[in-house]
Design an enzyme around this catalytic site. Structure first.
Site, PDB file in Angstrom:
ATOM      1  N   SER A 206       0.796  -1.242   0.000  1.00  0.00           N
ATOM      2  CA  SER A 206       0.000   0.000   0.000  1.00  0.00           C
ATOM      3  C   SER A 206       0.821   1.280   0.000  1.00  0.00           C
ATOM      4  CB  SER A 206      -0.951   0.008   1.206  1.00  0.00           C
ATOM      5  OG  SER A 206      -2.020  -0.876   0.993  1.00  0.00           O
TER       6      SER A 206
ATOM      7  N   SER B 255      -5.908   3.262   4.613  1.00  0.00           N
ATOM      8  CA  SER B 255      -5.370   2.406   3.559  1.00  0.00           C
ATOM      9  C   SER B 255      -6.433   1.522   2.917  1.00  0.00           C
ATOM     10  CB  SER B 255      -4.225   1.532   4.110  1.00  0.00           C
ATOM     11  OG  SER B 255      -3.381   1.088   3.073  1.00  0.00           O
TER      12      SER B 255
ATOM     13  N   LYS C 175       2.993   6.407   5.609  1.00  0.00           N
ATOM     14  CA  LYS C 175       2.150   5.419   4.925  1.00  0.00           C
ATOM     15  C   LYS C 175       2.680   4.036   5.242  1.00  0.00           C
ATOM     16  CE  LYS C 175      -1.284   4.068   2.566  1.00  0.00           C
ATOM     17  NZ  LYS C 175      -1.349   2.932   3.522  1.00  0.00           N
TER      18      LYS C 175
ATOM     19  N   LYS D 281      -0.149   3.751  -2.596  1.00  0.00           N
ATOM     20  CA  LYS D 281      -1.215   4.755  -2.498  1.00  0.00           C
ATOM     21  C   LYS D 281      -0.688   6.187  -2.428  1.00  0.00           C
ATOM     22  CE  LYS D 281      -4.704   1.660  -0.470  1.00  0.00           C
ATOM     23  NZ  LYS D 281      -4.017   0.413  -0.180  1.00  0.00           N
TER      24      LYS D 281
END
Length: 274
Positions: free
Chosen positions: A51, A108, A213, A54
């Site tokens: 992820s 997420s 993140k 993203k």
């Protein structure tokens, strides 16, 4: 004289870092002001990034300067058919693009990220083209992103490239703000639901996190990218493929302690990053 002491400090940090053992298989720590690499471990290996993808999705979406208040409905095609992961964003629910960005970055959510790419001007083909162009512009020569969520193991990069990606993402105030809040109440079909940041460290008062993140898939392991401030300087850390959440947290804490001169508390048992 001040400049001399600053670089002497960086040299000391690099020396300390060289003796540091991390559980993450790939890592890098960069001082933003000087660009100096303070720590690296297999930082040029190309690996799945889960992820962390993203962050690229968010940048490309924001670059298109869309109407952030436009309403977008989650469709069946936004459901994960790669990993069949769960989601707290139901099919049929409608959100503003701004809220989808928050759900994709903070908690997420994969459906939110896919819906952002699906609703990109020109659809998914143009989204993929925009991602390729953005990677070229940022000189991410060892990065390949095929879809917006990170669920595909074909989304790959290196710790070095991801550090560049994080520094680029930090230029977007929306990304910085969303990724550093601990949670938010979001309206889902007329009901308020609590969504949390997948990086629990953002709510830890001993940390000064400017961007973050997390990511996880079986192929990528536990990953995180953070932009932090310690001892008066900003730095970017990337940790990839830790075995467990606790290992990733411990690695991040070691690097942050090093930056802060060892004044931060030890890892708190039970504090995990998802």
């Amino acid at each position: 004289m001040i400049r001399f002491f600053f670089f002497a400090l960086l040299a000391t940090l690099a020396s300390v870092a060289s003796a540091m053992s991390l559980g993450s298989k790939h890592a890098i720590l960069i001082d933003e002001e000087s660009g100096r690499i303070l720590f690296e471990k297999n930082a040029s290996d190309i690996v799945p990034i889960a992820s962390l993808t993203k962050l690229m999705t968010a940048m490309v979406v924001l670059d298109s300067q869309p109407d952030m208040d436009q309403l977008i409905t989650i469709l069946d095609e936004d459901v994960d058919t790669i990993k069949f992961s769960s989601s707290r964003v139901p099919v049929g629910a409608t959100f503003s693009r701004r809220t989808l960005l928050e759900l994709a970055l903070m908690s997420s959510d994969n459906r939110a990220a896919h819906a952002l790419a699906r609703s990109f001007p020109g659809g998914m083909p143009q989204f993929r083209l925009a991602v390729r162009n953005k990677a070229l512009a940022l000189q991410l020569h060892r990065t390949n992103i095929e879809e917006p969520t990170g669920l595909s193991p074909n989304n790959t990069s290196t710790a070095s490239d991801l550090a560049k990606l994080a520094m680029a993402a930090a230029k977007y105030p929306e990304i910085e703000q969303i990724t550093t809040v601990s949670g938010d109440l979001i309206d889902v079909g007329g009901q308020r639901r609590q969504y949390h940041n997948t990086n629990r460290l953002v709510s830890n008062k001993n940390w000064n996190i400017l961007l973050s993140k997390t990511g996880f898939t079986n192929e990528a392991g536990r990953c995180i990218v953070m932009r932090v401030r310690a001892a008066g300087h900003n730095a970017v850390m990337v940790l990839l493929n830790a075995k467990e959440s606790f290992n990733r947290t411990a690695d991040a804490t070691r690097l942050y302690q090093m930056l802060a001169g060892g004044n931060q508390p030890e890892v708190i048992a039970g504090l995990h990053l998802r």
